[in-house]
Design an enzyme around this catalytic site. Structure first.
Site: not given
Length: 811
Positions: A597-599, A602-603, A623, A729
């Site tokens: 996944g990616s945010g 970062g990935s 990460k 979060d």
């Protein structure tokens, strides 16, 4: 069966045998003078033979407690002399034949405990000779006609319970003035209880529980007043309906022969009638789950035969009356989940016949009376939890030699856990968490061979974990977390299963199974003997110092070249750096096939790291920070600081970090976590309906368990870690699930660490502007609130699950 020649036989009684097979047709065709046929309490199967029609003189047919199936033959309606038809407790199905209503002499019709369906034929309500009508525990439905009871003047017993009847109870029921037994529970009857039920002088039992009956205004409660005319009344069951309003004082004027009063699971308010003590023969008072207020009536002490008193889950306040000690026949007393206050009266020790006592979730203060532990019969359940009790746990607890479950959690108890508790040799469940106990864990606990659950977390206990706990073969859950325990954690017995124990919040523990991720104990390092003469030692020391100085200089030079370090040694203490090349090799060059996944910062890549002994073999999640993104370095810093000294089974564990340069000379930062094979909670809650290869679902138990895991993690972050941390979060995508579906909270890139002395919302070590996911508001338990509220939420869930209905759901 050679009975065909017995043509003059009038009575055939073969009951209470072990007869099998079908009923032979010859019984009806050959025994034409038969008056009584009793085949009850056997193991007969098959259908009821229609040949019974050929015995016109028959008056009694009794076939109950067999395995007969099929339908009730309609031809039975032609037996004009039939008085008793008893076919209950079989497997009969289909409707009730309307032809049975043509039997002019029928007195007893017992069809209960079968699989009959449909409605009660109107013709049945016209059998004026009927004295008993029993159809309970079938699948019958429909309503009771308004004039159903107009012709049933001889009716004494009517049992309609456990079916699917609906609609009102007709007022015409008052015409059946000889009713003694009225059972209509577990249906869908609605409306008010007609006052006409009070016109039965012989009524001794009325059970209307588990329906949709209601009362709100005083006139709706008029039936209670009319029931005072029923001088033989022994049982009044009105529980699990929709009764509201105030219970009329006329309840205290019911017959003194009343033995059982059930009003549980309604919405009744006001006080319990103050003169309830007039009902001097009461043995069972069941009032739980209502809205009763004010205090317990002192007249209760007059009920010398009372054996069960359940008023839990109400709003009753005040102190427990001192004269409660007069109720010496009490077997079960449940006052939990009310607003009781004051100290516990010493007279509770006079209740020498108690099997269960539940005083939990109130506001009791002061010490625990030692007399409670001198009740020899107290064996099934004792709960004092979720109060404000103080002082020590009395040494007399050892007198409860037959006690199975004891709760004293969430109080203010202090002192040492008494070693006399070892006298409770039958104890299986022991909960002492959330108190102020100190001293060491009594080793005597390990000699309680039946102990299954032990929770002594969140106290001030010190010393070592008794190694003998590992010998308790019955122990399946042990919670020692958030104390000041030190020393080695055993690795056998319950300690071999990391999911069966909880030890977080004890900073000086070491050893244990690998899944606990504790530092090795110094005692485990082998103590080698000197192999060189003592004279050689100075030379060895000097040589070692020279080598160390050379290595230190090389490290300083290398550090200046890469100019990238971990945020601080204190925040990442205990983590060993890993190189860029190792991570590249573990993730196959950060290939797209390993991208999880990616945010925004970062990935995340899946990798296989040599030498890692984590939760899932060598698999890790890497990460990689997008350092070109603004604030990504601060995110790296915040996450390292937040998790650097944190240790909790529900927090995502950092395996190591990388702060280096890649093959192109660019700055590179990454954090390595344990791999979570079941992905994020978001992936389970928001299914991709287009993906038919694998559909994932969470059952109710899994959802509640994950909810508790997240709540435990937040409680630790806010209250029990090295410094209070606000995640900022928490959302389903940041809750990861391991192979056992245990939830781990991760992604601390926006976390706030509170400075010493600051309030909940003041300055932190990281200032990142707007925090959280834009446009997203996490529901309920995800929200950050003061820990006392989150923990109280957990307590309420356990209490709700652990009351007399559901003792333990999850630990």
């Amino acid at each position: 069966m050679a009975l065909g020649g017995c043509t003059n036989l009038t009575t055939l009684d073969l009951s209470r045998n072990h007869l099998q097979g079908e009923i032979p047709g010859e019984i009806g065709s050959s025994l034409k003078n038969l008056v009584t046929l009793n085949l009850s309490r056997n193991d007969l199967s098959g259908h009821i033979p229609g040949s019974l029609l050929r015995s016109p003189s028959i008056q009694t047919v009794s076939m109950f407690l067999n395995r007969l199936s099929g339908r009730i033959p309609p031809v039975l309606g032609n037996l004009s002399n039939l008085k008793y038809l008893q076919v209950d407790h079989n497997a009969l199905s289909g409707p009730i034949p309307s032809s049975l209503g043509m039997l002019p002499k029928l007195s007893r019709l017992s069809l209960g405990f079968n699989n009959l369906s449909g409605v009660i034929p109107n013709s049945i309500w016209n059998i004026s000779s009927l004295a008993l009508l029993s159809v309970q525990e079938n699948m019958l439905s429909g309503t009771i006609p308004p004039n159903a009871f107009s012709n049933l003047h001889l009716l004494q017993d009517i049992s309609l319970d456990v079916n699917h009847f609906h609609g009102p109870i007709p007022a015409a029921i008052g015409n059946a003035s000889n009713i003694a037994l009225l059972q209509m529970s577990q249906n869908f009857f609605s409306g008010i209880v007609p006052p006409e039920v009070g016109s039965f002088p012989n009524l001794f039992r009325i059970n209307l529980q588990q329906n949709l009956l209601h009362a709100k205004e005083p006139k709706d409660w008029e039936f209670i007043t009319t029931l005072t005319n029923c001088t033989q009344l022994q049982v009044l069951g009105l529980g699990t309906n929709k009764f509201e309003g105030v219970l009329p004082d006329s309840l205290s004027n019911l017959s003194t022969s009343l033995v059982q009063l059930g009003l549980q699971e309604n919405k009744i308010s006001g006080s319990i009638p103050k003169d309830i003590g007039n009902l001097i023969n009461l043995q069972f008072i069941i009032l739980y789950t209502n809205s009763f207020t004010q205090t317990l009536p002192s007249s209760l002490s007059s009920l010398k035969f009372l054996s069960l008193l359940q008023v839990n889950e109400n709003k009753i306040s005040g102190s427990i009356p001192q004269n409660i000690g007069n109720l010496t026949e009490l077997i079960s007393l449940d006052l939990s989940m009310n607003a009781f206050g004051g100290t516990l009266p010493r007279t509770l020790g006079n209740l020498t016949n108690l099997l269960t006592l539940d005083l939990s979730s109130n506001n009791f203060t002061g010490p625990i009376p030692s007399g409670l532990f001198n009740i020899p019969t107290l064996s099934e359940y004792l709960s004092l939890s979720s109060n404000n009790l103080e002082g020590s746990l009395p040494h007399e607890i050892g007198n409860l030699k037959n006690l199975v479950e004891f709760h004293a959690e969430s109080n203010k108890l202090s002192g040492e856990i008494p070693s006399t508790i070892g006298g409770c040799q039958l104890l299986q469940q022991l909960y002492l968490q959330n108190n102020k106990f100190e001293g060491t864990i009594p080793s005597i606990l390990s000699q309680m061979k039946g102990l299954q659950t032990l929770d002594i977390s969140s106290n001030n206990l010190s010393g070592q974990i008794p190694k003998s706990f590992a010998d308790l073969t019955t122990l399946y859950y042990l919670n020692l977390s958030f104390n000041s325990l030190a020393g080695e954690v055993p690795i056998t017995g319950v300690f071999a299963n990391s999911s069966a124990i909880s030890i977080q919040g004890n900073g000086n523990l070491c050893g244990g199974v690998p899944n606990l991720h504790l530092a090795p104990c110094s005692l485990q390092l082998e103590k080698k003997k000197h192999k060189f003469p003592v004279a050689c030692m100075p030379i060895s020391i000097i040589a070692t110092l020279v080598v160390l100085a050379f290595i230190y200089k090389l490290l300083l030079t290398w550090q200046n070249k890469i100019q990238a370090t971990i945020p601080s040694t204190t925040s990442m203490q205990g983590y060993q750096l890993i190189s860029y090349s190792q991570l590249a090799r573990a993730t196959d060059g950060f290939s797209a096939g390993n991208l999880l996944g990616s945010g925004s910062f970062g990935s995340v890549y899946k990798g296989e790291l040599d030498g890692h002994a984590g939760e899932n073999s060598n698999l890790v999640a890497v990460k990689v920070l997008k350092l070109q993104t603004p604030k990504a370095p601060k995110s790296f810093t915040a996450e390292c600081k937040a998790l650097g000294n944190m240790r909790h089974r529900n927090l995502l564990k950092i395996v190591t970090v990388c702060s280096s340069i890649d093959t192109r000379g660019n700055e590179f930062k990454a954090i390595v976590y344990d791999f979570m094979p079941n992905g994020s909670l978001e992936g389970w809650l928001h299914l991709d309906t287009s993906d038919q290869a694998e559909q994932k679902y969470l059952n109710l138990h899994q959802r509640v368990t994950i909810l508790l895991d997240v709540a435990y993690a937040l409680d630790y972050l806010h209250c029990h870690g090295p410094a209070p941390v606000v995640h900022c979060d928490v959302k389903p995508s940041n809750v990861l699930l391991d192979d056992n579906m245990v939830a781990h909270v991760g992604d601390f890139g926006l976390a706030k660490i509170l400075n010493e002395g600051s309030s909940f919302l003041e300055q932190s070590t990281s200032s990142m502007g707007f925090r959280g996911t834009i446009g997203y508001a996490a529901p309920g338990v995800w929200c950050w609130k003061p820990c006392v509220q989150a923990w109280r939420c957990l307590q309420l869930w356990h209490s709700c699950a652990g009351n007399s209905h559901w003792k333990e759901a999850h630990r």
